[in-house]
Write a protein that holds these residues in place. Structure first.
Motif, PDB file in Angstrom:
ATOM      1  N   TYR A  11      -3.501   4.385 -12.965  1.00  0.00           N
ATOM      2  CA  TYR A  11      -3.124   4.442 -11.543  1.00  0.00           C
ATOM      3  C   TYR A  11      -1.845   3.683 -11.190  1.00  0.00           C
ATOM      4  N   VAL A  57       0.868  -1.183   0.000  1.00  0.00           N
ATOM      5  CA  VAL A  57       0.000   0.000   0.000  1.00  0.00           C
ATOM      6  C   VAL A  57       0.903   1.230   0.000  1.00  0.00           C
ATOM      7  N   VAL A  58       0.970   1.914  -1.129  1.00  0.00           N
ATOM      8  CA  VAL A  58       1.866   3.059  -1.276  1.00  0.00           C
ATOM      9  C   VAL A  58       1.223   4.303  -0.665  1.00  0.00           C
ATOM     10  N   SER A  59       1.961   4.972   0.207  1.00  0.00           N
ATOM     11  CA  SER A  59       1.410   6.168   0.859  1.00  0.00           C
ATOM     12  C   SER A  59       2.531   7.115   1.251  1.00  0.00           C
ATOM     13  N   HIS A  60       2.247   8.405   1.173  1.00  0.00           N
ATOM     14  CA  HIS A  60       3.158   9.405   1.717  1.00  0.00           C
ATOM     15  C   HIS A  60       2.605   9.955   3.028  1.00  0.00           C
ATOM     16  N   MET A  81      -1.474   0.573 -10.778  1.00  0.00           N
ATOM     17  CA  MET A  81      -1.895  -0.457  -9.836  1.00  0.00           C
ATOM     18  C   MET A  81      -1.974  -1.801 -10.559  1.00  0.00           C
ATOM     19  N   HIS A 116      -2.865   1.863  -3.689  1.00  0.00           N
ATOM     20  CA  HIS A 116      -2.621   3.168  -3.088  1.00  0.00           C
ATOM     21  C   HIS A 116      -3.396   3.297  -1.777  1.00  0.00           C
ATOM     22  N   TYR A 117      -2.984   4.249  -0.956  1.00  0.00           N
ATOM     23  CA  TYR A 117      -3.641   4.422   0.335  1.00  0.00           C
ATOM     24  C   TYR A 117      -5.124   4.753   0.208  1.00  0.00           C
ATOM     25  N   ARG A 118      -5.543   5.240  -0.963  1.00  0.00           N
ATOM     26  CA  ARG A 118      -6.960   5.588  -1.143  1.00  0.00           C
ATOM     27  C   ARG A 118      -7.633   4.786  -2.252  1.00  0.00           C
ATOM     28  N   ARG A 119      -6.900   3.838  -2.839  1.00  0.00           N
ATOM     29  CA  ARG A 119      -7.455   2.980  -3.891  1.00  0.00           C
ATOM     30  C   ARG A 119      -6.992   1.548  -3.662  1.00  0.00           C
ATOM     31  N   CYS A 137       6.881   9.278  -8.668  1.00  0.00           N
ATOM     32  CA  CYS A 137       5.667   8.989  -7.876  1.00  0.00           C
ATOM     33  C   CYS A 137       5.754   7.587  -7.257  1.00  0.00           C
ATOM     34  N   GLU A 138       4.662   6.810  -7.371  1.00  0.00           N
ATOM     35  CA  GLU A 138       4.608   5.492  -6.731  1.00  0.00           C
ATOM     36  C   GLU A 138       5.576   4.483  -7.352  1.00  0.00           C
TER      37      GLU A 138
END
Length: 268
Positions: free
Chosen positions: A169, A7-10, A171, A74-77, A53-54
């Protein structure tokens, strides 16, 4: 088979409490999130996160991890634990995200899990990119493929000039060998593009160019290699701001940055 979905997040957020999911922090490292993997440990390209980016997380996974099944969300997807359409779920969204049972069952039949395709307003993906970003960057991609990967030219033209839709995305989930093969190709292409384009005068947003390019490169790679894919819908943990997106869309239409773009090349 051991499976890990990263889960990729900043941001330091509430994330799934599930041994299938592994949060990985990208970007600013002044404050390291407790319990997160870090993309600047081991062999890495974390210093380029502002441009990739990711993808800095993808690179780190490729170089440092070895699970049988590997994926990026992603942290939101997140990928969903059901088939159908994308859904926004702000209340207990992690109750609906992909679980090990469906994941193993799916990858026993398919090579790669991807998000549903998005269809764009423009006549093809080349025009879509042209209206959204600096087209000079995709011209550099085209040059690299023509020179270094000529067997990809047909797939490039099919995807970019004859399609209006694409998996976006950055993903995907795949078995390790598929993840590796794609990453080897992707980062080689992008490294060669880096040697051609000059993004020093771009805005901070447009300097994220390699993340933008890779969304389309994934579709080209999948097409060229006849990857047996399946679309699984997304669980979105945040509502999209369609007003803001609409304003930005029309701003780009008015400015059409590609009309004034210059092919600033360091290529000999």
């Amino acid at each position: 088979m051991k499976a890990k979905i990263y889960v990729v997040s900043h941001k330091n957020l509430s994330l799934p409490n599930d041994d299938l999911y592994y949060p990985i922090q990208v970007g600013d490292k002044r404050h390291r999130n407790s319990g997160y993997l870090q993309d600047d440990i081991g062999e890495n390209m974390a210093a380029k996160n502002a441009y990739y980016c990711e993808l800095t997380a993808q690179y780190w996974i490729w170089k440092n991890q070895s699970a049988d099944i590997q994926g990026i969300v992603h942290y939101r997807r997140f990928f969903a634990n059901y088939m159908g359409k994308n859904k926004v779920m702000t209340d207990k969204p992690f109750d609906f995200i992909l679980q090990a049972g469906l994941l193993q069952e799916t990858l026993a039949k398919y090579d790669m899990i991807l998000p549903p395709k998005e269809t764009f307003f423009e006549a093809n993906l080349w025009l879509h990119y042209r209206f959204q970003h600096h087209i000079v960057c995709f011209k550099a991609v085209q040059n690299v493929i023509e020179e270094a990967y000529p067997d990809y030219i047909a797939a490039f033209e099919k995807v970019m000039f004859h399609q209006r839709s694409a998996h976006m995305y950055n993903m995907f989930i795949a078995q390790r060998h598929v993840f590796t093969e794609y990453s080897e190709w992707l980062f080689d292409v992008l490294k060669k593009v880096e040697n051609i384009i000059d993004i020093s005068s771009y805005s901070a947003y447009e300097q994220r160019v390699y993340g933008f390019l890779s969304e389309f490169l994934l579709n080209i790679w999948v097409t060229k290699n006849n990857i047996n894919t399946i679309e699984i819908p997304l669980v979105l943990t945040e509502h999209r701001n369609y007003l803001t997106e609409g304003i930005e869309f029309f701003r780009r239409r008015m400015n059409d940055i590609s009309r004034v773009d210059k092919y600033n090349s360091r290529k000999s």
